[in-house]
Design an enzyme around this catalytic site. Structure first.
Site, PDB file in Angstrom:
ATOM      1  N   GLU A   1     -24.843 -33.591  16.090  1.00  0.00           N
ATOM      2  CA  GLU A   1     -24.059 -34.823  16.122  1.00  0.00           C
ATOM      3  C   GLU A   1     -22.860 -34.717  15.195  1.00  0.00           C
ATOM      4  O   GLU A   1     -22.374 -35.704  14.677  1.00  0.00           O
ATOM      5  CB  GLU A   1     -24.919 -36.059  15.780  1.00  0.00           C
ATOM      6  CG  GLU A   1     -26.147 -35.793  14.963  1.00  0.00           C
ATOM      7  CD  GLU A   1     -25.851 -35.518  13.487  1.00  0.00           C
ATOM      8  OE1 GLU A   1     -25.728 -34.313  13.168  1.00  0.00           O
ATOM      9  OE2 GLU A   1     -25.752 -36.473  12.705  1.00  0.00           O
TER      10      GLU A   1
ATOM     11  N   ASN B   1     -32.186 -41.591  18.391  1.00  0.00           N
ATOM     12  CA  ASN B   1     -33.042 -40.762  19.257  1.00  0.00           C
ATOM     13  C   ASN B   1     -34.490 -41.255  19.218  1.00  0.00           C
ATOM     14  O   ASN B   1     -35.145 -41.363  20.254  1.00  0.00           O
ATOM     15  CB  ASN B   1     -33.011 -39.307  18.776  1.00  0.00           C
ATOM     16  CG  ASN B   1     -31.899 -38.518  19.435  1.00  0.00           C
ATOM     17  OD1 ASN B   1     -31.535 -38.780  20.566  1.00  0.00           O
ATOM     18  ND2 ASN B   1     -31.354 -37.557  18.709  1.00  0.00           N
TER      19      ASN B   1
ATOM     20  N   ASP C   1     -28.346 -38.342  24.404  1.00  0.00           N
ATOM     21  CA  ASP C   1     -27.365 -37.472  25.094  1.00  0.00           C
ATOM     22  C   ASP C   1     -26.242 -38.305  25.704  1.00  0.00           C
ATOM     23  O   ASP C   1     -25.058 -37.975  25.590  1.00  0.00           O
ATOM     24  CB  ASP C   1     -28.048 -36.688  26.228  1.00  0.00           C
ATOM     25  CG  ASP C   1     -28.860 -35.527  25.683  1.00  0.00           C
ATOM     26  OD1 ASP C   1     -28.821 -35.299  24.455  1.00  0.00           O
ATOM     27  OD2 ASP C   1     -29.536 -34.843  26.479  1.00  0.00           O
TER      28      ASP C   1
ATOM     29  N   ASP D   1     -19.346 -37.211  11.620  1.00  0.00           N
ATOM     30  CA  ASP D   1     -20.797 -37.050  11.799  1.00  0.00           C
ATOM     31  C   ASP D   1     -21.411 -38.419  12.102  1.00  0.00           C
ATOM     32  O   ASP D   1     -21.104 -39.412  11.410  1.00  0.00           O
ATOM     33  CB  ASP D   1     -21.387 -36.465  10.507  1.00  0.00           C
ATOM     34  CG  ASP D   1     -22.837 -36.058  10.676  1.00  0.00           C
ATOM     35  OD1 ASP D   1     -23.092 -34.850  10.819  1.00  0.00           O
ATOM     36  OD2 ASP D   1     -23.712 -36.963  10.676  1.00  0.00           O
TER      37      ASP D   1
HETATM   38  N1  LIG Z   1     -29.970 -36.617  21.948  1.00  0.00           N
HETATM   39  C1  LIG Z   1     -29.541 -35.593  21.234  1.00  0.00           C
HETATM   40  N2  LIG Z   1     -29.797 -35.529  19.944  1.00  0.00           N
HETATM   41  C2  LIG Z   1     -29.326 -34.493  19.209  1.00  0.00           C
HETATM   42  C3  LIG Z   1     -28.584 -33.466  19.779  1.00  0.00           C
HETATM   43  N3  LIG Z   1     -28.240 -32.569  18.807  1.00  0.00           N
HETATM   44  C4  LIG Z   1     -28.786 -33.034  17.673  1.00  0.00           C
HETATM   45  N4  LIG Z   1     -29.429 -34.214  17.891  1.00  0.00           N
HETATM   46  C5  LIG Z   1     -30.191 -35.030  16.965  1.00  0.00           C
HETATM   47  O1  LIG Z   1     -29.346 -35.521  15.929  1.00  0.00           O
HETATM   48  C6  LIG Z   1     -30.196 -35.880  14.879  1.00  0.00           C
HETATM   49  C7  LIG Z   1     -29.530 -35.468  13.586  1.00  0.00           C
HETATM   50  O2  LIG Z   1     -30.377 -35.906  12.556  1.00  0.00           O
HETATM   51  P1  LIG Z   1     -29.993 -35.777  11.050  1.00  0.00           P
HETATM   52  O3  LIG Z   1     -29.358 -34.457  10.757  1.00  0.00           O
HETATM   53  O4  LIG Z   1     -31.194 -36.147  10.232  1.00  0.00           O
HETATM   54  O5  LIG Z   1     -28.857 -36.823  10.818  1.00  0.00           O
HETATM   55  P2  LIG Z   1     -28.773 -38.370  11.096  1.00  0.00           P
HETATM   56  O6  LIG Z   1     -30.064 -38.943  11.530  1.00  0.00           O
HETATM   57  O7  LIG Z   1     -27.626 -38.622  11.964  1.00  0.00           O
HETATM   58  O8  LIG Z   1     -28.483 -38.944   9.660  1.00  0.00           O
HETATM   59  P3  LIG Z   1     -27.149 -38.810   8.821  1.00  0.00           P
HETATM   60  O9  LIG Z   1     -26.307 -37.749   9.419  1.00  0.00           O
HETATM   61  O10 LIG Z   1     -27.577 -38.469   7.450  1.00  0.00           O
HETATM   62  O11 LIG Z   1     -26.496 -40.129   8.902  1.00  0.00           O
HETATM   63  C8  LIG Z   1     -31.542 -35.184  15.112  1.00  0.00           C
HETATM   64  O12 LIG Z   1     -32.517 -36.139  15.474  1.00  0.00           O
HETATM   65  C9  LIG Z   1     -31.268 -34.256  16.287  1.00  0.00           C
HETATM   66  O13 LIG Z   1     -32.397 -34.108  17.117  1.00  0.00           O
HETATM   67  C10 LIG Z   1     -28.313 -33.549  21.186  1.00  0.00           C
HETATM   68  O14 LIG Z   1     -27.652 -32.696  21.802  1.00  0.00           O
HETATM   69  N5  LIG Z   1     -28.810 -34.616  21.854  1.00  0.00           N
END
Ligand SMILES: Nc1nc2c(ncn2[C@@H]2O[C@H](COP(=O)(O)OP(=O)(O)OP(=O)(O)O)[C@@H](O)[C@H]2O)c(=O)[nH]1
Length: 472
Positions: free
Chosen positions: A371, A336, A345, A328
Site C-alpha cells: 500500500e 483488509n 484490492d 502510504d
Molecule cells: N488487499 C490488498 N492488501 C494488500 C496488498 N498489498 C499489501 N496489502 C496489505 O496492506 C496491509 C499493510 O499493513 P501494514 O504494513 O501493517 O500497514 P497499515 O495497516 O496500512 O498501517 P500503517 O501503514 O502503519 O498506517 C497488509 O494488511 C497487507 O496485507 C494488496 O495488493 N491488496
C-alpha cells in the site's frame, strides 16, 4: 489458347481440329510413370464426333498401364521419348500385341505426336480414325505436330502463370516485398507487392533506388548504410537483417524487417544486394505492449519499480527541480481485516484513479509495493510540490470510497487516508534518486509518527521528528 483456362483451351483446340481432319477421336494421354517393364498413362483429353467413339470415361483408360514386353511397343515408347511422331495404318501393321490392341479399339488408322514439357516427354497427342485405314503422314501429321506445340506452350505458360500467382500470393500472405539492387549500375528491381506497398501504380516501370531509400526512416537509413559498409569490407556473400521504418503510400511509418543478402561474383566482388521487406508492425506493437505491461503494476495499472526506472530515464538528468512524494495508506490492514482482501484490492484501484486525476500527464505514479506509492514530478518549486501532496491527501481523505462488490449487497462506504513524505532535489540535479527516496521516506515516517493523514516535507520532517523525539 487462354492460359488461365488451360484445360478448356485444350478441349477447344481438339474440338477444332477434330472435324477438320474427319477423325473419329482426338485425344491426349498424360504420362504418369515409365517403369522398367511398363508405362503408366492417364487419358486426360478427348474429342469425338459421337458418343460411340468416346473412350475417356471408360475405366480401363484410368491410369492404364501398358507393358513393354512387346519389343514393337518398347521401341515406340523409346522413340516417343526421343520426340518422334508416328502414324499407323492398322491393316498394314505387322501382327503383334500393338496391332491387336489397336484392332480391339476398332481403330483403322492412327497418328501420334509426343508432347514435351521442360525437356521431358509429358504425354501424347493422338488422332484415331475408326472408319478409314488411311495414312496420316504429310499434312495430317504436320497439323498434329503444330497442335502438339501449341499445347506444350500453353502448358508452359500455365505453369509460369501458376508460379507467379503463387509467388504474388506468398508475398501478399506474408506481407512482404522482394527487391534487388545491382551494384554494377545501381538499378533497383522490386516486386509488384512492394510497389503497391509504397503506393506506385501497378504499371509503374521502375522505382529508382534514391526514391526507395527516401522511404526509409533517416535513422534506419543511416544504420543500413553502416551495416552495408561493414559487410562490404568482408567482401563475401553474406546476409543481414535490420528493423526499419518504411513510409508507406498513406504516409505512415510502419516497421518492416529488411532481410538482405550480398552476392559476390567469382572474384569476391559484391555485385548484387537482394532481399525481402517484411511487415513486422504487429510484432513491434506486441513487443511494445509487452514492454509497457512489464512496466506496470498488474492490479492498479500504476508504474511498477521497473516502470519507475524507465520514467526516470525518460525525464533524463533533471534540468528542473524534481520532487518525490511517497504516499502510504493509513491502517490499510484494518481495511483488509474488516472488509476482506477483495475490497482492499478494489480500493487500491479506486485510489490510484483518484490520484491520477490530480496529476499531470508527465508525472509518474508508481506502486512501490503493498500500500505504498510514489509520485515523481518535475518542473515544480518546493511549495508547489507540497501543495500537490496536500491535494493528493485531500482527494483520498475528503470523500468516502463507494465500493459495490455485488448487485445483491448494498454499496460499502469506506473512509481512507494517506500519509505523505515529500523530498526535493532542489538545484542539485546530480542528487541520486535513492537519496531522494531515502529523504522522502524519512518525511513519510515522520508524517506517520505525527498522527497520519498529513503531509511533511523532508526538512520539516527532520524538525518535527526531532521535536517528537525530544518529547518522548
Ligand atoms: N488487499 C490488498 N492488501 C494488500 C496488498 N498489498 C499489501 N496489502 C496489505 O496492506 C496491509 C499493510 O499493513 P501494514 O504494513 O501493517 O500497514 P497499515 O495497516 O496500512 O498501517 P500503517 O501503514 O502503519 O498506517 C497488509 O494488511 C497487507 O496485507 C494488496 O495488493 N491488496
Amino acid at each position: 489458347m487462354s492460359a488461365e483456362h488451360w484445360a478448356e483451351g485444350v478441349d477447344q483446340l481438339l474440338a477444332e481440329i477434330g472435324p477438320v481432319t474427319g477423325a473419329s477421336r482426338v485425344w491426349v494421354f498424360q504420362l504418369m510413370e515409365v517403369q522398367s517393364n511398363a508405362v503408366v498413362q492417364d487419358y486426360v483429353f478427348e474429342w469425338a464426333p459421337s458418343e460411340h467413339y468416346r473412350q475417356l470415361n471408360q475405366n480401363r483408360f484410368r491410369f492404364f498401364s501398358s507393358t513393354l514386353e512387346d519389343p514393337v511397343y518398347r521401341r515406340l515408347v523409346e522413340e516417343r521419348q526421343a520426340g518422334v511422331s508416328h502414324d499407323f495404318c492398322i491393316p498394314l501393321m505387322p501382327q503383334g500385341p500393338l496391332r491387336s490392341d489397336l484392332e480391339n479399339q476398332a481403330i483403322q488408322s492412327t497418328a501420334t505426336v509426343p508432347l514435351f514439357f521442360n525437356g521431358h516427354w509429358w504425354g501424347t497427342l493422338g488422332i484415331d480414325d475408326c472408319e478409314r485405314p488411311v495414312s496420316w503422314r504429310g499434312p495430317g501429321l504436320d497439323l498434329l505436330e503444330a497442335v502438339g506445340q501449341l499445347i506444350a506452350a500453353a502448358l508452359y505458360r500455365d505453369q509460369l502463370n501458376h508460379r507467379s500467382r503463387q509467388i504474388e500470393l506468398f508475398h501478399t500472405l506474408a506481407n512482404c516485398g522482394v527487391w534487388e539492387i545491382s551494384l554494377c549500375n545501381g538499378r533497383l528491381w522490386c516486386s509488384q507487392s512492394l510497389k503497391t506497398l509504397l503506393g506506385y501504380p501497378e504499371a509503374y516501370s521502375r522505382v529508382s533506388l534514391r526514391r526507395m531509400l527516401a522511404r526509409l526512416h533517416p535513422e534506419d537509413r543511416a544504420e543500413l548504410w553502416a551495416r552495408l559498409r561493414a559487410l562490404w569490407r568482408i567482401a563475401e556473400s553474406t546476409q543481414f537483417r535490420l528493423d526499419g521504418r518504411l513510409r508507406l503510400a498513406n504516409r505512415s511509418w510502419i516497421w518492416h524487417e529488411l532481410i538482405g543478402e550480398i552476392q559476390c561474383n567469382e572474384v569476391g566482388q559484391p555485385v548484387v544486394v537482394a532481399g525481402l521487406v517484411l511487415d513486422i508492425s504487429r510484432r513491434k506493437q506486441d513487443e511494445e505492449q509487452a514492454l509497457a505491461a512489464s512496466q506496470l503494476d498488474a492490479l492498479t495499472g500504476a508504474l511498477n519499480r521497473r516502470g519507475m526506472a524507465q520514467h526516470l530515464e525518460t525525464i533524463g538528468p533533471a534540468t528542473a527541480p524534481r520532487h518525490l512524494i511517497l504516499l502510504d495508506i493509513d491502517h490499510f490492514k484494518q481495511v483488509n481485516d474488516t472488509h476482506g482482501h477483495l475490497v482492499g484490492d478494489t480500493l487500491l484501484r479506486m485510489m490510484v484513479e483518484r490520484l491520477r486525476h490530480e496529476l499531470r500527464p508527465g508525472d509518474g505514479l508508481v506502486r512501490l509495493g503493498g500500500e505504498e506509492f510514489a509520485v515523481l514530478t518535475s518542473g515544480m518549486q518546493d511549495d508547489q510540490a507540497l501543495a500537490l501532496a496536500e491535494r493528493l491527501r485531500r482527494c483520498i481523505a475528503d470523500e468516502p470510497f463507494v465500493v459495490q462488490m455485488s448487485e445483491d449487497e448494498p454499496p460499502l462506504k469506506v473512509m481512507m487516508s494517506v500519509s505523505l513524505g515529500v523530498a526535493g532535489q532542489g538545484d542539485e540535479a546530480s542528487q541520486a534518486t535513492n537519496q531522494l527516496m531515502a529523504q522522502a521516506d524519512q518525511a513519510l515516517y515522520a508524517a506517520k509518527h505525527a498522527g497520519r493523514n498529513c503531509v511533511l516535507f523532508y526538512h520539516e520532517a527532520i524538525e518535527s521528528r526531532a521535536v517528537s523525539l525530544d518529547s518522548e
